[in-house]
Design an enzyme around this catalytic site. Structure first.
Site, mmCIF file in Angstrom:
data_model
loop_
_atom_site.group_PDB
_atom_site.id
_atom_site.type_symbol
_atom_site.label_atom_id
_atom_site.label_comp_id
_atom_site.label_asym_id
_atom_site.label_seq_id
_atom_site.Cartn_x
_atom_site.Cartn_y
_atom_site.Cartn_z
ATOM 1 N N THR A 1 0.821 -1.211 0.000
ATOM 2 C CA THR A 1 0.000 0.000 0.000
ATOM 3 C C THR A 1 0.855 1.261 0.000
ATOM 4 O OG1 THR A 1 -1.787 -1.138 1.105
ATOM 5 C CG2 THR A 1 -1.755 1.233 1.353
ATOM 6 N N TYR B 1 -8.163 0.106 -4.057
ATOM 7 C CA TYR B 1 -6.910 0.682 -4.530
ATOM 8 C C TYR B 1 -6.025 -0.459 -4.963
ATOM 9 C CZ TYR B 1 -4.806 -0.920 -0.237
ATOM 10 O OH TYR B 1 -4.358 -1.721 0.765
ATOM 11 N N THR C 1 1.577 -4.287 4.338
ATOM 12 C CA THR C 1 1.419 -4.566 5.767
ATOM 13 C C THR C 1 0.939 -5.990 6.064
ATOM 14 O OG1 THR C 1 -0.854 -3.747 5.741
ATOM 15 C CG2 THR C 1 0.861 -2.159 6.345
ATOM 16 N N ASP C 2 0.272 -6.602 5.077
ATOM 17 C CA ASP C 2 -0.415 -7.875 5.371
ATOM 18 C C ASP C 2 0.522 -8.980 5.847
ATOM 19 O OD1 ASP C 2 -2.769 -6.668 4.711
ATOM 20 O OD2 ASP C 2 -2.947 -7.590 2.719
ATOM 21 N N LYS D 1 0.347 -7.667 12.888
ATOM 22 C CA LYS D 1 -0.736 -6.793 12.416
ATOM 23 C C LYS D 1 -2.003 -7.173 13.181
ATOM 24 C CE LYS D 1 -2.915 -4.849 8.307
ATOM 25 N NZ LYS D 1 -3.101 -4.879 6.850
ATOM 26 N N GLU E 1 -1.803 -28.183 28.914
ATOM 27 C CA GLU E 1 -3.068 -28.916 28.781
ATOM 28 C C GLU E 1 -2.923 -30.123 27.861
ATOM 29 O OE1 GLU E 1 -7.016 -26.643 28.732
ATOM 30 O OE2 GLU E 1 -5.613 -25.257 27.782
HETATM 31 N N1 ASP Z 1 -2.753 -5.662 0.844
HETATM 32 C C1 ASP Z 1 -1.743 -4.684 1.114
HETATM 33 C C2 ASP Z 1 -0.392 -5.359 1.185
HETATM 34 O O1 ASP Z 1 -0.108 -6.003 2.137
HETATM 35 C C3 ASP Z 1 -2.065 -3.973 2.367
HETATM 36 C C4 ASP Z 1 -1.032 -2.991 2.833
HETATM 37 O O2 ASP Z 1 0.041 -2.843 2.332
HETATM 38 O O3 ASP Z 1 -1.352 -2.299 3.808
HETATM 39 O O4 ASP Z 1 0.367 -5.224 0.250
#
Ligand code: ASP
Length: 357
Positions: A39, A52, A118-119, A191, A314
């Site tokens: 992103t 996007y 971020t993923d 995340k 457990e």
């Molecule tokens: N789907 C995107 C990615 O991980 C989300 C992001 O970058 O925040 O490339």
């Protein structure tokens, strides 16, 4: 009295003397930016457009968008990939890991910044922490809002990342992630939110530190094994010879059929994202026991996102031949197990890795 002959050497001497007294201009750190997409390089058609596309802008676009970077580092950029990190894969990891090692081995590079989605950023960061062979800073940066969005967070994250990668304090800590002014260790961050700017937390050992007005403040040490203290490496690793490790998720009424399917599909390891402290239904435990008896490495983690899935609490790991995933979440445990299985299939040795990394 000065003769014209003597005057020139005297002037040269005085100039050299004054230059020696003048404070030396601080050389800027030399930072390589390796871009992979995400992103941070994403564009949306319009501000009202909910969708996007990740990885639209190039590394040069990203650097050019933050002119202030010129004041804090000598930068060069390289495009390693340009993908949404939901499609991150072993091929890109191997390419990126090898490139980071090559670049950091150069005496004219002080640190690396990796732009990433971020993923799966926590997975890439953790993978790198196990296979990078340098104590120079490696900093991953990302964004929650696309580059064309209102109040895009990518430029500030990139600026912080470059400052952090050029700072002496970041040396020897393994790959770091900086987002929303917070610094995280690769092993710790996760995340935890789909859209918030502070989507990342380090739920077990806490954050590494913060960035404040362009300065770096570390709060804690990284005490687990990484980079130069890691016994894993990329030597000889290929997409084809990385052992197949699958993750299965536990839930009420889980019948364990997916575990048998993973074994039938050739999995050499299975990571359970279990309930509570890494537990699951009787049927799934029986399926995992069958898998372990066939020599498949079984690691128990928790789906709760925090805490320790310790041995024999457990579930009787000793009896069933399982490995406790300790603090790692399932997606990071998969990475450690994959690399660990390139070294051994001995359950005791595998458990030791989960204590140390
Ligand atoms: N789907 C995107 C990615 O991980 C989300 C992001 O970058 O925040 O490339």
């Amino acid at each position: 009295m000065n003769t014209p002959k003597l005057r020139l050497p005297l002037v040269a001497f005085a100039t050299a003397f004054l230059l020696a007294l003048a404070p030396a201009a601080q050389a800027l750190p030399k930072i390589k930016v390796l871009a992979t997409g995400g992103t941070i390089a994403g564009a949306q058609a319009s501000q009202s457009d909910a969708g996007y596309k990740s990885g639209t802008f190039s590394v040069d676009d990203l650097i050019a968008a933050v002119p202030q970077l010129k004041n804090v580092a000598e930068l060069s950029g390289e495009q390693t990939a340009n993908i949404g990190s939901q499609t991150m894969n072993h091929e890109v990891w191997l390419k990126l890991g090898n490139r980071v090692n090559e670049v950091l081995a150069q005496s004219d590079v002080d640190g690396v910044v990796i732009t990433h989605g971020t993923d799966t950023m926590e997975e890439t960061a953790y993978f790198l922490s196990l296979v990078v062979k340098s104590d120079k800073p490696v900093v991953l940066v990302c964004a929650m809002r696309p580059a064309t969005g209102i109040s895009a967070d990518g430029p500030m994250n990139l600026y912080n990342g470059v400052v952090l990668a050029g700072s002496r304090a970041a040396k020897g800590r393994g790959p770091l992630v900086v987002i929303n002014d917070v610094i995280h260790y690769a092993r710790e961050l996760q995340k935890m939110h789909t859209t918030f700017l502070n989507a990342f937390e380090s739920p077990n050992r806490g954050v590494a530190g913060v960035m404040n007005t362009g300065k770096v403040y570390f709060y804690s040490k990284n005490t687990t094994r990484h980079t130069t203290a890691s016994e894993f490496s990329l030597d000889g690793l290929t997409v084809a010879n990385l052992p197949r490790v699958e993750i299965v998720y536990s839930y009420a009424n889980f019948d364990g059929a997916l575990i048998d399917a993973a074994v039938a599909g050739g999995a050499k390891g299975i990571v359970l994202a279990g309930v509570g402290d890494g537990n699951t239904t009787d049927a799934a435990l029986a399926a995992l026991e069958r898998a372990a008896k066939k020599g498949v490495a079984v690691v128990r983690c928790s789906r709760t996102s925090a805490g320790v899935a310790d041995r024999n609490i457990e579930v009787n790991d000793d009896k069933l031949g399982f490995i406790a995933g300790m603090e790692l979440n399932a997606q990071k445990a998969r990475i450690l197990l994959m690399l660990a299985l390139t070294k051994t299939s001995d359950v005791k040795k595998l458990q030791q890795y989960f204590y140390e990394y």
